[in-house]
Design a protein around this motif. Structure first.
Motif, PDB file in Angstrom:
ATOM      1  N   LEU A   7      -5.529  28.939  13.857  1.00  0.00           N
ATOM      2  CA  LEU A   7      -4.620  28.409  12.493  1.00  0.00           C
ATOM      3  C   LEU A   7      -4.117  29.123  12.582  1.00  0.00           C
ATOM      4  O   LEU A   7      -2.472  28.849  11.738  1.00  0.00           O
ATOM      5  CB  LEU A   7      -5.961  28.333  11.096  1.00  0.00           C
ATOM      6  CG  LEU A   7      -4.770  27.783  10.063  1.00  0.00           C
ATOM      7  CD1 LEU A   7      -4.405  26.486   9.649  1.00  0.00           C
ATOM      8  CD2 LEU A   7      -6.131  27.773   8.802  1.00  0.00           C
ATOM      9  N   PHE A   8      -3.853  30.626  12.298  1.00  0.00           N
ATOM     10  CA  PHE A   8      -3.081  31.842  12.285  1.00  0.00           C
ATOM     11  C   PHE A   8      -1.631  31.626  12.962  1.00  0.00           C
ATOM     12  O   PHE A   8      -1.004  31.949  12.354  1.00  0.00           O
ATOM     13  CB  PHE A   8      -3.805  33.219  12.496  1.00  0.00           C
ATOM     14  CG  PHE A   8      -5.183  33.335  11.499  1.00  0.00           C
ATOM     15  CD1 PHE A   8      -5.484  32.997  10.683  1.00  0.00           C
ATOM     16  CD2 PHE A   8      -6.890  34.260  11.951  1.00  0.00           C
ATOM     17  CE1 PHE A   8      -6.768  32.722   9.474  1.00  0.00           C
ATOM     18  CE2 PHE A   8      -7.814  34.410  11.138  1.00  0.00           C
ATOM     19  CZ  PHE A   8      -7.648  32.989  10.099  1.00  0.00           C
ATOM     20  N   ASP A   9      -2.397  31.117  14.181  1.00  0.00           N
ATOM     21  CA  ASP A   9      -1.465  31.299  14.785  1.00  0.00           C
ATOM     22  C   ASP A   9      -0.051  30.589  15.015  1.00  0.00           C
ATOM     23  O   ASP A   9       1.148  30.336  15.537  1.00  0.00           O
ATOM     24  CB  ASP A   9      -1.817  31.351  16.631  1.00  0.00           C
ATOM     25  CG  ASP A   9      -2.155  32.748  17.108  1.00  0.00           C
ATOM     26  OD1 ASP A   9      -1.812  33.212  16.337  1.00  0.00           O
ATOM     27  OD2 ASP A   9      -2.544  32.708  18.137  1.00  0.00           O
ATOM     28  N   SER A  10      -0.930  28.763  14.642  1.00  0.00           N
ATOM     29  CA  SER A  10       0.467  27.723  13.744  1.00  0.00           C
ATOM     30  C   SER A  10       1.287  28.488  13.302  1.00  0.00           C
ATOM     31  O   SER A  10       1.793  27.395  12.914  1.00  0.00           O
ATOM     32  CB  SER A  10      -0.616  26.377  14.060  1.00  0.00           C
ATOM     33  OG  SER A  10      -1.664  26.498  13.259  1.00  0.00           O
ATOM     34  N   VAL A  11       0.479  28.669  12.027  1.00  0.00           N
ATOM     35  CA  VAL A  11       1.423  28.986  10.974  1.00  0.00           C
ATOM     36  C   VAL A  11       2.455  30.272  11.180  1.00  0.00           C
ATOM     37  O   VAL A  11       3.301  29.918  10.845  1.00  0.00           O
ATOM     38  CB  VAL A  11       0.193  29.266   9.272  1.00  0.00           C
ATOM     39  CG1 VAL A  11       1.140  29.822   8.378  1.00  0.00           C
ATOM     40  CG2 VAL A  11      -0.360  28.072   9.133  1.00  0.00           C
TER      41      VAL A  11
ATOM     42  N   GLY B 134       2.711  32.288  14.218  1.00  0.00           N
ATOM     43  CA  GLY B 134       3.212  32.445  15.337  1.00  0.00           C
ATOM     44  C   GLY B 134       1.953  33.258  15.820  1.00  0.00           C
ATOM     45  O   GLY B 134       0.520  33.920  15.721  1.00  0.00           O
ATOM     46  N   GLU B 135       2.239  33.265  17.572  1.00  0.00           N
ATOM     47  CA  GLU B 135       1.300  33.701  18.048  1.00  0.00           C
ATOM     48  C   GLU B 135       0.757  35.837  17.736  1.00  0.00           C
ATOM     49  O   GLU B 135       1.886  36.289  18.187  1.00  0.00           O
ATOM     50  CB  GLU B 135       1.581  33.789  18.909  1.00  0.00           C
ATOM     51  CG  GLU B 135      -0.311  33.824  20.134  1.00  0.00           C
ATOM     52  CD  GLU B 135      -0.442  33.726  21.688  1.00  0.00           C
ATOM     53  OE1 GLU B 135      -0.512  34.503  22.989  1.00  0.00           O
ATOM     54  OE2 GLU B 135       1.656  32.965  21.851  1.00  0.00           O
ATOM     55  N   GLY B 136      -0.101  36.475  17.347  1.00  0.00           N
ATOM     56  CA  GLY B 136      -0.748  37.083  17.544  1.00  0.00           C
ATOM     57  C   GLY B 136       0.313  38.371  15.715  1.00  0.00           C
ATOM     58  O   GLY B 136      -0.413  38.892  15.856  1.00  0.00           O
TER      59      GLY B 136
ATOM     60  N   ASN C 115       6.536  29.269  10.876  1.00  0.00           N
ATOM     61  CA  ASN C 115       7.636  29.568  12.377  1.00  0.00           C
ATOM     62  C   ASN C 115       8.099  28.955  13.115  1.00  0.00           C
ATOM     63  O   ASN C 115       7.992  28.573  13.519  1.00  0.00           O
ATOM     64  CB  ASN C 115       5.884  29.967  12.941  1.00  0.00           C
ATOM     65  CG  ASN C 115       6.250  31.211  14.230  1.00  0.00           C
ATOM     66  OD1 ASN C 115       6.746  31.750  14.153  1.00  0.00           O
ATOM     67  ND2 ASN C 115       5.713  30.170  14.922  1.00  0.00           N
ATOM     68  N   ILE C 116      10.028  28.490  12.118  1.00  0.00           N
ATOM     69  CA  ILE C 116      10.522  27.970  12.961  1.00  0.00           C
ATOM     70  C   ILE C 116      10.878  28.657  13.124  1.00  0.00           C
ATOM     71  O   ILE C 116      11.568  29.310  13.232  1.00  0.00           O
ATOM     72  CB  ILE C 116      11.038  27.210  11.343  1.00  0.00           C
ATOM     73  CG1 ILE C 116      10.189  26.530  10.780  1.00  0.00           C
ATOM     74  CG2 ILE C 116      12.354  26.381  12.247  1.00  0.00           C
ATOM     75  CD1 ILE C 116       9.955  25.683  10.915  1.00  0.00           C
TER      76      ILE C 116
END
Length: 451
Positions: free
Chosen positions: A268-272, A274-276, A394-395
């Motif tokens: 979920l964190f990455d989807s909102v 961005g990765e890491g 994260n656009i």
């Protein structure tokens, strides 16, 4: 040619333009020669029409046109070159402007009333104290945002027994007065409902604990409080047919679907963000708080400019305007609405004009100019905020830029963005100069300031 400006008082002037034959004659002759070359008159070959005939047919209209064009050019040129701080547009003076006879006159005099902007000084310094409101990002707001993200990334499980906020799907059938399926009545296969959205608690309770394959009886009209849009959508009928449907329906449950919010995990964190970008719930909440605070900052800046406006209007005091002249201009711009419109809206227009003049002076004194890059950045920021409202943070930059370019194709959008960019720069400049009286308020308290 002679042109002059004579002040009548501090906020109005007379602009007088005198044109002699020598001023406009060459322009008239040049236009008539063009007519000669292009005129298509029976009996004459193109380009061979006698000048005497051209003058007879077109001489007066060309004279009127060229004198009018020259008059407008010279008046505008004088106002621009002499930096006349004019409001509105020049209006013919009703007393001094004599009727013009183009048949007999060779010299022409035009007299215009000019509305002048009042003189004043608008400035902000450390001697000026203005409130600046910081909106507190509460845990409740963060919780709401977290909930939104977990719901957006939710999965949907098929379950056997209904609970509140579940979605049900099944066969909907109209019943007759005896409780049997009505012959020729409404039937909807694969009808979808969320009983939680029913307006009537008794009808909502019919579905409590229901299971797949259960057949329940309820009244849609009562359940949805005769709402045309909801009933039309559920029963698959036209809105005008809704009023005739008052009876009970059966609902055979074929499927129950439950939304299961996403877990607060790395996926979920990455989807909102961005990765890491974040790696724990604590960092996730902190990032959300930062984003909300950023959005609130623009609201705080807007409120700051509203307070600066009120502060400077009071500091400068009531400005003098040429009311009679400005009312004439306002009436000309709103002829179809008439004098009643002017009388009703004039004071409000003066309030807006006063702030416009103050703001223009502040922009000039602070050397604020809006460049194309500023407009593009503002368009991208507006796009970013729109995406954020749907939980999309994260656009990619190229996506933002493409949306911004589309926005800039619309003239009304560009005008609004230019104004927002100017006010953003002005707010930053004035915040750096004024003494800020910092106040922290809740979102509710802040919103009440605009009620």
């Amino acid at each position: 040619m002679n042109i002059s400006l004579q002040n009548v008082d501090k906020v109005s002037a007379l602009l007088t333009l005198k044109l002699e034959k020598a001023d406009y004659q060459s322009r008239v002759e040049k236009t008539l020669k063009t007519y000669c070359q292009k005129a298509n008159i029976p009996g004459f070959r193109p380009g061979m029409v006698p000048m005497s005939l051209i003058k007879k047919q077109f001489g007066k209209s060309v004279l009127v046109e060229e004198v009018d064009k020259m008059m407008q050019e010279k008046v505008n040129e004088y106002i621009r070159d002499n930096k006349v701080n004019m409001l509105g547009m020049p209006l013919p003076n009703e007393e001094k402007m004599q009727p013009i006879d183009f048949d007999t006159q060779e010299d022409f005099e035009f007299v215009f009333d000019i509305a002048l902007a009042p003189e004043f000084t608008a400035e902000i310094s450390s001697a000026d104290t203005v409130d600046y409101y910081t909106i507190e990002v509460s845990d409740e707001l963060i919780d709401q945002q977290v909930k939104m993200y977990t719901q957006r990334a939710a999965k949907y499980d098929k379950v056997e027994q209904y609970e509140d906020k579940d979605m049900i799907k099944g066969l909907l059938a109209e019943l007759d007065e005896n409780g049997n399926t009505k012959e020729g009545g409404i039937q909807v296969e694969g009808a979808v409902m969320m009983p939680a959205y029913m307006k009537n608690d008794e009808q909502k309770a019919v579905f409590n604990g229901a299971k797949v394959n259960d057949v329940l009886v309820f009244n849609p009209a009562v359940a949805f409080d005769n709402n045309e849009a909801e009933l039309s959508s559920l029963l698959k009928i036209k809105k005008e047919e809704v009023a005739g449907v008052k009876g009970n329906f059966s609902f055979q449950i074929e499927e129950i679907t439950r939304m299961v919010p996403a877990e607060l995990n790395q996926e979920l964190f990455d989807s909102v963000f961005g990765e890491g970008a974040v790696s724990s719930e604590e960092e996730f909440r902190a990032k959300i708080k930062e984003g909300i605070a950023k959005q609130f900052e623009s609201d705080s800046d807007y409120k700051f400019l509203v307070d600066v406006r009120e502060y400077l209007v009071n500091k400068i005091g009531k400005l003098e305007f040429p009311d009679a002249l400005l009312k004439r201009i306002m009436l000309l711009n709103n002829e179809e609405k008439g004098e009643a419109f002017v009388a009703e809206n004039y004071d409000k227009s003066i309030e807006e004009l006063t702030w416009h003049l103050i703001k223009e002076q502040l922009l000039e004194n602070n050397a604020i100019k809006v460049e194309q890059a500023d407009v593009m950045n503002m368009a991208k920021e507006a796009t970013r905020i729109q995406f954020a409202q749907y939980g999309m943070l994260n656009i990619p930059e190229d996506v933002l830029e493409n949306y911004a370019k589309e926005m800039l194709k619309k003239k009304e959008s560009v005008e609004g963005l230019v104004n927002r960019a100017a006010e953003s720069k002005l707010s930053a400049a004035l915040k750096a100069k004024a003494t800020l009286n910092h106040k922290t308020v809740s979102m509710e308290e802040f919103n009440k300031m605009f009620e």
